[in-house]
Design a protein around this motif. Structure first.
Motif, PDB file in Angstrom:
ATOM      1  N   ALA A 130       0.811  -1.230  -0.055  1.00  0.00           N
ATOM      2  CA  ALA A 130       0.039  -0.131   0.141  1.00  0.00           C
ATOM      3  C   ALA A 130       0.987   1.183  -0.165  1.00  0.00           C
ATOM      4  CB  ALA A 130      -0.888   0.011   1.153  1.00  0.00           C
ATOM      5  N   MET A 131       2.072   1.276   0.731  1.00  0.00           N
ATOM      6  CA  MET A 131       2.892   2.347   0.813  1.00  0.00           C
ATOM      7  C   MET A 131       3.551   2.536  -0.564  1.00  0.00           C
ATOM      8  SD  MET A 131       4.774   2.075   4.536  1.00  0.00           S
ATOM      9  CE  MET A 131       5.731   3.480   4.133  1.00  0.00           C
ATOM     10  N   ARG A 132       3.878   1.508  -1.250  1.00  0.00           N
ATOM     11  CA  ARG A 132       4.559   1.712  -2.484  1.00  0.00           C
ATOM     12  C   ARG A 132       3.489   2.309  -3.599  1.00  0.00           C
ATOM     13  NH1 ARG A 132       4.790  -1.241  -7.203  1.00  0.00           N
ATOM     14  NH2 ARG A 132       3.916  -3.159  -6.244  1.00  0.00           N
ATOM     15  N   LEU A 133       2.200   1.815  -3.436  1.00  0.00           N
ATOM     16  CA  LEU A 133       1.268   2.390  -4.552  1.00  0.00           C
ATOM     17  C   LEU A 133       1.048   3.655  -4.248  1.00  0.00           C
ATOM     18  CD1 LEU A 133      -1.279  -0.704  -4.712  1.00  0.00           C
ATOM     19  CD2 LEU A 133       0.629  -0.007  -6.242  1.00  0.00           C
ATOM     20  N   ALA A 134       0.911   4.165  -2.911  1.00  0.00           N
ATOM     21  CA  ALA A 134       0.439   5.554  -2.520  1.00  0.00           C
ATOM     22  C   ALA A 134       1.629   6.427  -3.176  1.00  0.00           C
ATOM     23  CB  ALA A 134       0.375   5.696  -1.103  1.00  0.00           C
ATOM     24  N   HIS A 135       2.833   6.053  -2.829  1.00  0.00           N
ATOM     25  CA  HIS A 135       4.026   6.834  -3.251  1.00  0.00           C
ATOM     26  C   HIS A 135       4.068   6.990  -4.938  1.00  0.00           C
ATOM     27  CE1 HIS A 135       8.045   8.547  -2.470  1.00  0.00           C
ATOM     28  NE2 HIS A 135       8.498   7.579  -3.505  1.00  0.00           N
ATOM     29  N   GLU A 136       3.797   5.895  -5.546  1.00  0.00           N
ATOM     30  CA  GLU A 136       3.783   5.857  -6.882  1.00  0.00           C
ATOM     31  C   GLU A 136       2.925   6.759  -7.579  1.00  0.00           C
ATOM     32  OE1 GLU A 136       5.880   1.405  -7.728  1.00  0.00           O
ATOM     33  OE2 GLU A 136       3.967   1.723  -8.109  1.00  0.00           O
ATOM     34  N   SER A 137       1.707   6.935  -6.785  1.00  0.00           N
ATOM     35  CA  SER A 137       0.617   7.605  -7.502  1.00  0.00           C
ATOM     36  C   SER A 137       0.639   9.041  -7.136  1.00  0.00           C
ATOM     37  CB  SER A 137      -0.853   6.898  -6.912  1.00  0.00           C
ATOM     38  OG  SER A 137      -0.829   7.177  -5.706  1.00  0.00           O
ATOM     39  N   MET A 138       1.422   9.593  -5.885  1.00  0.00           N
ATOM     40  CA  MET A 138       1.297  10.852  -5.442  1.00  0.00           C
ATOM     41  C   MET A 138       1.355  11.890  -6.357  1.00  0.00           C
ATOM     42  SD  MET A 138       3.516  12.055  -2.225  1.00  0.00           S
ATOM     43  CE  MET A 138       5.155  11.797  -2.955  1.00  0.00           C
ATOM     44  N   ASP A 139       2.116  11.990  -7.394  1.00  0.00           N
ATOM     45  CA  ASP A 139       2.317  13.004  -8.344  1.00  0.00           C
ATOM     46  C   ASP A 139       1.316  13.151  -9.522  1.00  0.00           C
ATOM     47  OD1 ASP A 139       4.172  13.873  -7.034  1.00  0.00           O
ATOM     48  OD2 ASP A 139       5.920  12.954  -8.132  1.00  0.00           O
ATOM     49  N   ARG A 140       0.263  11.872  -9.457  1.00  0.00           N
ATOM     50  CA  ARG A 140      -0.540  11.780 -10.466  1.00  0.00           C
ATOM     51  C   ARG A 140      -1.957  11.969 -10.111  1.00  0.00           C
ATOM     52  NH1 ARG A 140       2.078   6.851 -11.352  1.00  0.00           N
ATOM     53  NH2 ARG A 140       0.456   5.579 -10.569  1.00  0.00           N
ATOM     54  N   THR A 141      -2.240  12.461  -8.830  1.00  0.00           N
ATOM     55  CA  THR A 141      -3.546  12.675  -8.315  1.00  0.00           C
ATOM     56  C   THR A 141      -3.983  14.078  -8.412  1.00  0.00           C
ATOM     57  OG1 THR A 141      -2.722  13.227  -6.223  1.00  0.00           O
ATOM     58  CG2 THR A 141      -3.338  10.818  -6.756  1.00  0.00           C
ATOM     59  N   PRO A 142      -5.286  14.400  -9.086  1.00  0.00           N
ATOM     60  CA  PRO A 142      -5.821  15.885  -9.308  1.00  0.00           C
ATOM     61  C   PRO A 142      -6.559  16.307  -8.066  1.00  0.00           C
ATOM     62  CG  PRO A 142      -7.335  13.904 -10.092  1.00  0.00           C
ATOM     63  CD  PRO A 142      -6.414  13.394  -9.523  1.00  0.00           C
ATOM     64  N   TYR A 143      -5.828  15.915  -6.863  1.00  0.00           N
ATOM     65  CA  TYR A 143      -7.023  16.426  -5.777  1.00  0.00           C
ATOM     66  C   TYR A 143      -6.731  17.808  -5.260  1.00  0.00           C
ATOM     67  CZ  TYR A 143      -6.101  11.458  -3.982  1.00  0.00           C
ATOM     68  OH  TYR A 143      -6.264  10.167  -4.114  1.00  0.00           O
ATOM     69  N   ARG A 144      -5.564  18.410  -5.800  1.00  0.00           N
ATOM     70  CA  ARG A 144      -5.540  19.994  -5.600  1.00  0.00           C
ATOM     71  C   ARG A 144      -6.248  20.630  -6.435  1.00  0.00           C
ATOM     72  NH1 ARG A 144      -1.424  22.086  -2.837  1.00  0.00           N
ATOM     73  NH2 ARG A 144      -0.335  20.205  -2.930  1.00  0.00           N
ATOM     74  N   GLU A 145      -6.504  20.080  -7.821  1.00  0.00           N
ATOM     75  CA  GLU A 145      -7.389  20.794  -8.616  1.00  0.00           C
ATOM     76  C   GLU A 145      -8.826  20.479  -8.176  1.00  0.00           C
ATOM     77  OE1 GLU A 145      -4.768  18.974  -9.501  1.00  0.00           O
ATOM     78  OE2 GLU A 145      -3.845  19.936 -10.909  1.00  0.00           O
ATOM     79  N   TRP A 146      -9.090  19.558  -7.737  1.00  0.00           N
ATOM     80  CA  TRP A 146     -10.558  19.361  -7.188  1.00  0.00           C
ATOM     81  C   TRP A 146     -10.713  20.230  -6.149  1.00  0.00           C
ATOM     82  CZ3 TRP A 146     -10.618  13.215  -7.035  1.00  0.00           C
ATOM     83  CH2 TRP A 146     -10.638  12.979  -8.366  1.00  0.00           C
ATOM     84  N   ARG A 147      -9.894  20.229  -5.107  1.00  0.00           N
ATOM     85  CA  ARG A 147      -9.935  21.168  -4.004  1.00  0.00           C
ATOM     86  C   ARG A 147      -9.938  22.542  -4.318  1.00  0.00           C
ATOM     87  NH1 ARG A 147      -4.617  22.771  -0.883  1.00  0.00           N
ATOM     88  NH2 ARG A 147      -4.731  23.869  -2.495  1.00  0.00           N
ATOM     89  N   ASP A 148      -9.274  23.182  -5.143  1.00  0.00           N
ATOM     90  CA  ASP A 148      -9.498  24.437  -5.722  1.00  0.00           C
ATOM     91  C   ASP A 148     -10.719  24.919  -6.346  1.00  0.00           C
ATOM     92  OD1 ASP A 148      -6.791  24.573  -4.466  1.00  0.00           O
ATOM     93  OD2 ASP A 148      -5.850  25.012  -6.371  1.00  0.00           O
ATOM     94  N   GLU A 149     -11.279  23.798  -7.063  1.00  0.00           N
ATOM     95  CA  GLU A 149     -12.579  24.119  -7.761  1.00  0.00           C
ATOM     96  C   GLU A 149     -13.670  24.171  -6.792  1.00  0.00           C
ATOM     97  OE1 GLU A 149     -15.534  21.822 -10.728  1.00  0.00           O
ATOM     98  OE2 GLU A 149     -13.313  21.257 -10.728  1.00  0.00           O
ATOM     99  N   LEU A 150     -13.601  23.433  -5.818  1.00  0.00           N
ATOM    100  CA  LEU A 150     -14.674  23.137  -4.901  1.00  0.00           C
ATOM    101  C   LEU A 150     -14.552  24.713  -3.769  1.00  0.00           C
ATOM    102  CD1 LEU A 150     -14.805  19.757  -3.670  1.00  0.00           C
ATOM    103  CD2 LEU A 150     -16.699  20.939  -4.759  1.00  0.00           C
ATOM    104  N   ILE A 151     -13.294  25.115  -3.511  1.00  0.00           N
ATOM    105  CA  ILE A 151     -13.121  26.305  -2.718  1.00  0.00           C
ATOM    106  C   ILE A 151     -13.949  27.447  -3.660  1.00  0.00           C
ATOM    107  CG2 ILE A 151     -11.389  28.037  -2.052  1.00  0.00           C
ATOM    108  CD1 ILE A 151      -9.497  25.775  -1.108  1.00  0.00           C
ATOM    109  N   ARG A 152     -13.615  27.486  -5.001  1.00  0.00           N
ATOM    110  CA  ARG A 152     -14.353  28.534  -5.663  1.00  0.00           C
ATOM    111  C   ARG A 152     -15.805  28.519  -5.606  1.00  0.00           C
ATOM    112  NH1 ARG A 152      -9.577  27.386  -9.068  1.00  0.00           N
ATOM    113  NH2 ARG A 152     -10.842  26.002 -10.230  1.00  0.00           N
ATOM    114  N   PHE A 153     -16.274  27.303  -5.801  1.00  0.00           N
ATOM    115  CA  PHE A 153     -17.885  26.768  -5.694  1.00  0.00           C
ATOM    116  C   PHE A 153     -18.427  27.471  -4.347  1.00  0.00           C
ATOM    117  CE2 PHE A 153     -20.814  23.888  -4.126  1.00  0.00           C
ATOM    118  CZ  PHE A 153     -21.817  24.197  -4.743  1.00  0.00           C
TER     119      PHE A 153
END
Length: 373
Positions: free
Chosen positions: A246-269
């Motif tokens: 689980a740690m390896r999978l999380a580490h490998e995907s860390m830079d590919r997740t769009p969480y920041r864009e979703w968070r910022d979109e919801l903050i604007r909303f």
């Protein structure tokens, strides 16, 4: 179903489940046994231990496998405080720590330790000037979480680490990184970190306390002396292997997740609604967003969203069923008329952009409803 409660727990990754099942079937022997099956299990355990240490950025460190983040935090604080009591009795921690840290501190007070709370600002971030003022030569342990589980506030661990080294060179710096692993890089500074697999698509019941080389703790579980005597009890090899995966999978995907864009979109909303306040500002962890709706209880919004198959929480899952006010919101001095109407959204790898769009549609309808009441 749209599941936005990933800070409470995540859906286990199918690869993690396969690793756990395979290890349970093929490496079932007790890793302390001297026969061949035990030796094979012990080899898998040691490979898992090395992977966990490396992924945590402490290649030469000590890994203690635990049942999760709560046990890891307990073991860190009890073990570090008791091991270093000869140098002093002072322990510092932030006012916004997880209950597994704060409640452990209460027990340490009963043992004669001087536990001092460091303030957080209105954004939930540690007040570094208050930390600097309270650090003394007899400080032996400092505990500051990386990402707050209720608000997503990111703590300045590197700056805190530098202050600790200067003012309290004997102190050991511990950080609960349960909410940040796999979402943010682990900052330099802490000497010991706690993590929990089920927060990054691993399995419940597995976690770890990881210590830098030459950091010593005293055990608080006693028995057969497993894990170098630091945590007695038969080590669950399959859980250790699944944690490493689980740690390896999380580490490998860390830079590919769009969480920041979703968070910022919801903050604007959320900025479109006069009755809503975003908690913690805009510089929070990318995967957690907490907002407060003035004049309602958070449970009202949670239930209304659930009717549309959208799952969020009111606060930390560890305290969401409690009627007590959040100590985090109290420390942040959130206004009374907002304090009870908090909801938290937290993202995981299974979420998709269209779910953000659907949430906005449903939530806008909810706000129209309460405006008419």
């Amino acid at each position: 179903m749209i599941y936005f409660d990933n800070s409470a727990t995540t859906q286990p990754d199918s690869e993690v489940i396969r690793t756990f099942s395979a290890a349970s079937a093929s490496f079932f022997a007790n890793p302390s046994s001297l026969h061949g099956l035990g030796i094979e299990a012990d080899r898998l355990l040691e490979r898992s231990r090395m992977q966990v240490a490396e992924l945590a950025g402490m290649r030469d460190g000590t890994v203690v496998f635990t049942s999760g983040g709560t046990e890891a935090n307990n073991q860190a604080l009890f073990g570090l405080a008791r091991a270093n009591a000869g140098h002093g009795k002072k322990i510092l921690m932030s006012s916004v720590e997880h209950p597994s840290v704060l409640n452990t501190a209460d027990r340490l007070r009963c043992e004669g330790f001087d536990v001092v709370t460091v303030a957080a600002g209105p954004d939930g971030v540690l007040d570094l000037s208050d930390l600097e003022e309270k650090l003394t030569a007899d400080t032996i342990v400092v505990s500051v979480m990386h990402v707050n589980n209720e608000t997503g506030a990111v703590q300045p661990l590197e700056q805190a680490g530098r202050l600790i080294r200067q003012a309290s060179p004997r102190a050991v710096f511990h950080s609960d990184i349960v909410q940040s692993f796999g979402k943010l890089p682990i900052p330099a500074g802490p000497d010991a970190i706690s993590l929990s697999a089920h927060k990054f698509h691993g399995l419940k019941g597995s976690g770890a306390l990881i210590l830098k080389k030459n950091i010593h703790i005293l055990p608080y579980l006693f028995g057969g002396g497993q894990q170098g005597g630091l945590r007695s009890g038969t080590v669950p090899v399959a859980h250790a292997a699944a944690l490493a995966k689980a740690m390896r999978l999380a580490h490998e995907s860390m830079d590919r997740t769009p969480y920041r864009e979703w968070r910022d979109e919801l903050i604007r909303f959320f900025g479109n609604f006069e009755k809503i306040r975003v908690i913690g500002g805009t510089d929070t962890a990318p995967h957690i967003l907490s907002v407060a709706v003035r004049g309602i209880r958070g449970e009202v919004a949670v239930n209304a969203l659930q009717e549309h198959g959208i799952y969020v929480s009111t606060s930390s899952a560890c305290s969401s069923r409690s009627r007590r006010e959040s100590h985090v919101l109290q420390a942040m001095k959130l206004r009374e008329d907002f304090r009870h109407g908090v909801i938290r959204l937290s993202f995981g790898r299974q979420n998709k952009l269209e779910e953000i769009t659907r949430f906005k549609e449903v939530f806008a309808g909810f706000m129209e409803t309460i405006e008419r009441v």
